[in-house]
Every structure is written in C-alpha cells, then in structure tokens.
Write a protein that holds these residues in place. Structure first.
Motif, PDB file in Angstrom:
ATOM      1  N   ARG A 494       0.817  -1.212   0.000  1.00  0.00           N
ATOM      2  CA  ARG A 494       0.000   0.000   0.000  1.00  0.00           C
ATOM      3  C   ARG A 494       0.856   1.269   0.000  1.00  0.00           C
ATOM      4  O   ARG A 494       1.980   1.302   0.485  1.00  0.00           O
ATOM      5  CB  ARG A 494      -0.920   0.007   1.225  1.00  0.00           C
ATOM      6  N   ASN A 543      -2.025   2.495  -4.144  1.00  0.00           N
ATOM      7  CA  ASN A 543      -0.717   2.682  -4.762  1.00  0.00           C
ATOM      8  C   ASN A 543      -0.844   3.548  -6.016  1.00  0.00           C
ATOM      9  O   ASN A 543      -1.914   3.631  -6.625  1.00  0.00           O
ATOM     10  CB  ASN A 543      -0.112   1.331  -5.153  1.00  0.00           C
ATOM     11  N   ASN A 566      -6.294   1.843  -6.291  1.00  0.00           N
ATOM     12  CA  ASN A 566      -5.008   2.209  -6.880  1.00  0.00           C
ATOM     13  C   ASN A 566      -5.215   3.226  -7.997  1.00  0.00           C
ATOM     14  O   ASN A 566      -6.262   3.251  -8.657  1.00  0.00           O
ATOM     15  CB  ASN A 566      -4.302   0.964  -7.420  1.00  0.00           C
ATOM     16  N   ASN A 597     -10.519   1.332  -8.556  1.00  0.00           N
ATOM     17  CA  ASN A 597      -9.249   1.831  -9.059  1.00  0.00           C
ATOM     18  C   ASN A 597      -9.482   2.997 -10.018  1.00  0.00           C
ATOM     19  O   ASN A 597     -10.481   3.042 -10.740  1.00  0.00           O
ATOM     20  CB  ASN A 597      -8.482   0.715  -9.758  1.00  0.00           C
TER      21      ASN A 597
END
Length: 608
Positions: A494, A543, A566, A597
């Motif tokens: 993460r 991320n 992400n 995401n």
C-alpha cells in the motif's frame, strides 16, 4: 495471540539492544592504533585490537568508536574464517576485516568511517551473537570487480569502449581476451548491464547483455575494440557495468544472531549481496543503503547481487528509510530453503539435501521445529506437519559444509514422500520471519525490486520503486530451482509509487507486481500456493502506478487477492513491447476482488 506475542518479543529484543548500546563502555579505536587517513593496511591492527577488546570486556557491553575518515584494509593480516554463506559461492576461507563472532552486546560506532577494502574481502561478519549494533560507517572497494566502461563507438567493426579510470585491465597473457585485474584476482567479464549516462536508468529492453570480449584490440589509453561485440542498442556514451557471475562474499554477513540493528550504514560496493542474513532472529535496518556516494559518484553500480537478502530467518525483519540503487538484483529477498527428500531410513527418518550449489553448509533446523512436506511439481502441501525430534548432518561430521541431513521426526512419515520417483521438499515453518519494508527508495537496478517468500505477515508501504528495470514486487517460491520457500499468506502492499518498472524482461517479469510461484504442473494442482482459505491473502491498495504500457498485476496459483483504490497513469516514456497485453492477468486464482481503481480507461483483465 501467538503471532502477537512473537511480535512483542521481537520488538523487545530490538529495544534491549538499543538500551544496552546506551550503557556500553566506550572504547576509542584510535587508542589501539586504528586511525584514518593512512595508506598502511589497518587489517592486522584491527584484528589484534578486536581480539584484545573482546578478551577484556567479553559480553559485558562495549561500544567500539572510530574516528571519521578513510581506513584501508587488505587481505593480508585480516581474519580468515570458514563461512558457508547462503546464496553465495561456497569457497573458503574468507578474508574478514571485522569479525564479531560469539560476542554479545557490541556496538560498532563508525563515526563516519569510510572502510575501503582491497582484494576480495568480507568487510563485516557478525555470527552467533546477540544485541549487536552497527552504525554510521560505509563500506567500499578501491578497485571493484565489476568493470565500468563507456561505449565510444558502435559500428560494423564492433564496439569500442573505454574503461573507467579506476579499472585495471588489459589482455590476458598469451591471448586477446579482455581481462580485468585487482589485488589477488583476475576476471574475464562476459555479461553486463547498460545504463543511460544522464539518468542512470538501465537502457530500455536490454536486460543482461552478452559481451564477447575474448578477442579485443587494445587501442591505447584504456580504449579497446571488441569486433565480436555487436549490439545496436548501445549508443555512444552508454555506460556498461561488465560483470562475471561470481559472488564470494557479501558486504555484511549475519549468521545465527539475535536482535541485530544496523543504522546509517552504507554499502557502496560488494562482490555479492550488500547484506546477507541467515538463521537470524530479528534484524532491523534503519537508513541502510546499498547505494552510490551521491549524484556526483562516477560509478553506476553497487552490489554484484541483491542489496539485502534474508535466508532462513525468523522474528521480524525491518527495512525502513533505505536507499537501494545500482545493484544487480533485488533490493530485498526474504525466503527459507526447501530440502529435497532423497531417501528414508526407518519409519520416522528422512534423508534430505540442500540442492542449490550456492545454498548449503549451514544449519537448516533443530529439534522441536515444525516441518511441512511439499509436492515439488505442484507446490501443494502434502499431509500433516511433522515435528523434528533430531537432525544431524549425513555427509559430514559437522553441520558446517554439510549438504545432507538425517531428520528424525516424532511420528512416522508417509512412505510416499521418499518413494522412488517421487519429488518432495521439506519446508521449515519455524524459520520464517514477518517483514516490514517501508519508506525505502529502489531505483536503477537490475532484475527486480523486492521479493518475498514467507508465510508470516509482510507489509510493503510508502516506498518509491523508480525504474527497477524488472518487476517491482515479486511473490515467488520454488522447489526445483533455487529451492526458495515459501507461500505468502498475509501481504499488504500500500501507498507505494511505481515509476516505469519493467523496462526489461528477466525471469518473473510478467507485470509490475508479479505473484509467480514456479509450478511445474499447474494443471495438476488442486489447491493454491499463495494466500489460502482463512488467511488475509494479498491486498494491493492505494498505490500509484506511473507506467508506459506495461501490465500492472499478474497472479498465479493464488487464493485471496484484492486490488483496490489504486491510481494508474500512463506515459509515453517508452514504446509498448511487453508480451503480456493485459493490465491484470490471473491464472488459476480464486477469491479475487478488483474495484475502486482510478484509471483513464477500464482495466483489461484476463482470467485463465
């Protein structure tokens, strides 16, 4: 509760090390004649000083304090030790400059010391010791075994290159083969890694270069032409780190220690791993680096292999605030070692063998350890765990140097494990650490960023992966090659930033994050290697992926995988080239969740 108590114990050991360091008797190494700024070989004086200090203070607690400056250390007069070091060449003896053997409560305070090594040496070894701290010094080599050259011309006549000023080179006597030389060593490099001169990134889509330098023409002033070296990707100005494949010694060697702490130590060059720890209980790295000397360093490389490597450790491994760059492999690799079952001697006794030529000669387990049999081709757990009653070397009188063990368990063993034609490995479930890898920078290196193979909790957070060349994060495991265990059950990835990973293809480079166990019979596999029922599995969240066209995630033989929250941004820094055209590719997986995401387009997913 068991895991919590284990973590508390590990933290207590590290805290105890810091407390003891504060209470240690301080010894000024200058009082023993160990002073910087001298051309003389300090190795003999240092060896005698360490022996005298240990004899005087023992384990009562001592800090060895150095003055800042350069110390020259040569093989002559240093310690000689027979060490079998995981994932290294098992040649002996090793020439060791600083040897802390069976010596507890020691702090080495370098005070800014710059230890410069000559020849092929093991700079620092800590073995069989507890509560040892290494702080504030650097490790380097006057004439590294990796030869740095610059491409001057590239034509149909071959490649012309110039060696860096510190490189000692010529043609081997009686031949036209290019040869590099140093104090007590010679090498004929045949492989290399190419770097962009300005950015220091590995040149796009080059990976490991083949460098035929068996017939070169010396042109004078360190310049050579290699007629057989043809590679249109290497423009004039490209910097190449020419290398062999030998890895005799790491920069720092840790073995069978408890509560080791390393802070603000930098390894600028090592002929093997930057740091290798085996069979250690709890290691803390804080501000550790396998790195260049800064932006003005003329070198482009650091270690011959991984920056840090942990083999068969337990407790907790922590690496925070580190810098890992220019190495020829991973920033960190954490694993155990499978022994291959090669026979059975009685209902409760197996004969098992270390299989890889760079991983043998050291303890594998002890009485009371829990062992899990693994079917090598499918990487599936086979039967219940076994408990070691006794273990002894089978091919030598002592563990040191042994390849085979006779392991007797507290219960009978299924005969199928050692049946003719069967292929089984044994995994020691006690020597598996939890890991924190946080706040580190990994950049401009060969092959991979990080590699984890441990069933205990792994947290990878707040790191910068900047042009790692290969896969940024790999979860692996294999029982027929390197024999590196084991399955990951609880991994959190993460708040990391990935910038242009995967600019070259090596082994395990299916995506920026690759979950890639080596399974030779995937069709025959009924269960899953990574994750598993009732485990947290693998969570990849929050991320930032800044990448050209490369795939983001590949997962094989995994149960329990989350990819959420992400952010993915695409750039045009490199052309599309990767054979895997899917953002996410899943092969033999279960319980996978992909949601939330942020991407400019819908993520493409392949499920097999």
């Amino acid at each position: 509760m068991t895991r919590l108590l284990h973590s508390i114990a590990s933290v207590t050991l590290i805290s105890l090390a810091a407390t003891l360091a504060a209470e240690n008797t301080v010894v000024d190494m200058a009082d023993y004649g160990i002073r910087p700024g001298r051309k003389e070989n300090m190795a003999p004086k240092l060896r005698k000083a360490l022996d005298r200090i240990k004899a005087r203070y023992g384990d009562s607690g001592v800090t060895l304090r150095f003055l800042p400056g350069r110390y020259n250390l040569h093989e002559k007069g240093s310690y000689t030790r027979e060490y079998y070091i995981s994932n290294h060449d098992q040649d002996n003896p090793k020439h060791v400059a600083i040897a802390i053997d069976d010596w507890d409560n020691v702090t080495i305070d370098g005070g800014g010391a710059d230890f410069i090594f000559h020849g092929t040496m093991l700079p620092v070894a800590v073995t069989g010791s507890a509560n040892v701290s290494l702080t504030n010094f650097s490790i380097d080599c006057a004439n590294p075994h990796i030869a740095q050259v610059t491409v001057e011309a590239n034509s149909d006549a071959g490649i012309e290159f110039t060696t860096a000023p510190w490189v000692e080179a010529g043609t081997a006597p009686g031949t036209a083969a290019f040869e590099t030389r140093g104090e007590g060593w010679t090498d004929r490099p045949r492989s290399g890694i190419a770097f962009e001169p300005d950015t220091r990134h590995v040149v796009f889509n080059t990976a490991d270069l083949w460098i035929p330098t068996d017939s070169v023409v010396a042109l004078g002033n360190g310049r050579y032409r290699a007629p057989r070296w043809r590679d249109g990707r290497l423009k004039p100005g490209t910097v190449v780190a020419m290398r062999g494949w030998g890895r005799p010694t790491p920069g720092i060697f840790l073995s069978e220690n408890r509560a080791t702490r390393i802070e603000d130590v930098k390894v600028h060059y090592s002929r093997g791993m930057g740091l290798l720890a085996q069979l250690c209980d709890s290691v803390e790295l804080k501000g550790f680096g396998v790195c260049l000397r800064g932006d003005d360093d003329p070198r482009y490389f650091t270690s011959q292999a991984d920056a840090t490597h942990f083999s068969g450790c337990k407790g907790h491994i922590s690496s925070t605030g580190g810098l890992y760059e220019g190495m020829m492999d991973d920033a960190i690799n954490v694993h155990g070692t499978y022994l291959k079952v090669v026979g059975q001697e009685g209902p409760r006794t197996l004969r098992a063998r270390y299989m890889h030529g760079q991983s043998y000669g050291f303890k594998w387990g002890e009485a009371g350890d829990s062992v899990q049999p693994i079917a090598a081709r499918t990487m599936e757990v086979y039967g219940p765990r076994l408990c070691i009653a006794s273990i002894a070397p089978a091919d030598r009188q002592e563990v040191k140097g042994a390849k085979e063990f006779l392991i007797t368990f507290t219960a009978d063993v299924d005969p199928a494990i050692a049946a003719e034609g069967s292929e089984f490995g044994l995994e020691n479930m006690e020597w598996c650490p939890s890991v924190t890898f946080a706040g580190n920078t990994i950049r401009n290196n060969r092959a991979r960023g990080t590699l984890f193979s441990t069933p205990r909790k792994v947290v990878v957070e707040d790191n910068l992966f900047d042009h790692t060349s290969g896969t940024a994060i790999l979860l692996c495991g294999d029982c027929m090659g390197w024999y590196e265990t084991g399955a990951c059950r609880d991994v959190t990835i993460r708040r990391n930033r990935f910038v242009n990973a995967l600019t070259s293809l090596y082994q395990f480079t299916e995506a920026v994050i690759s979950i890639y166990p080596e399974i030779h019979d995937l069709e025959g596999q009924k269960e899953y290697f990574h994750g598993g029922a009732g485990t947290p599995g693998i969570v990849i969240e929050d991320n930032d992926f800044d990448t050209f066209e490369c795939p983001l995630l590949y997962a094989k033989s995994t149960r329990g995988l989350i990819f959420r929250g992400n952010r993915i941004s695409r750039n045009n820094d490199y052309p599309a080239y990767h054979p895997n055209k899917f953002d996410i590719k899943l092969q033999h997986t279960r319980d996978v969740k992909i949601y939330g995401n942020d991407s400019s387009g819908e993520l493409s997913v392949s499920v097999e």
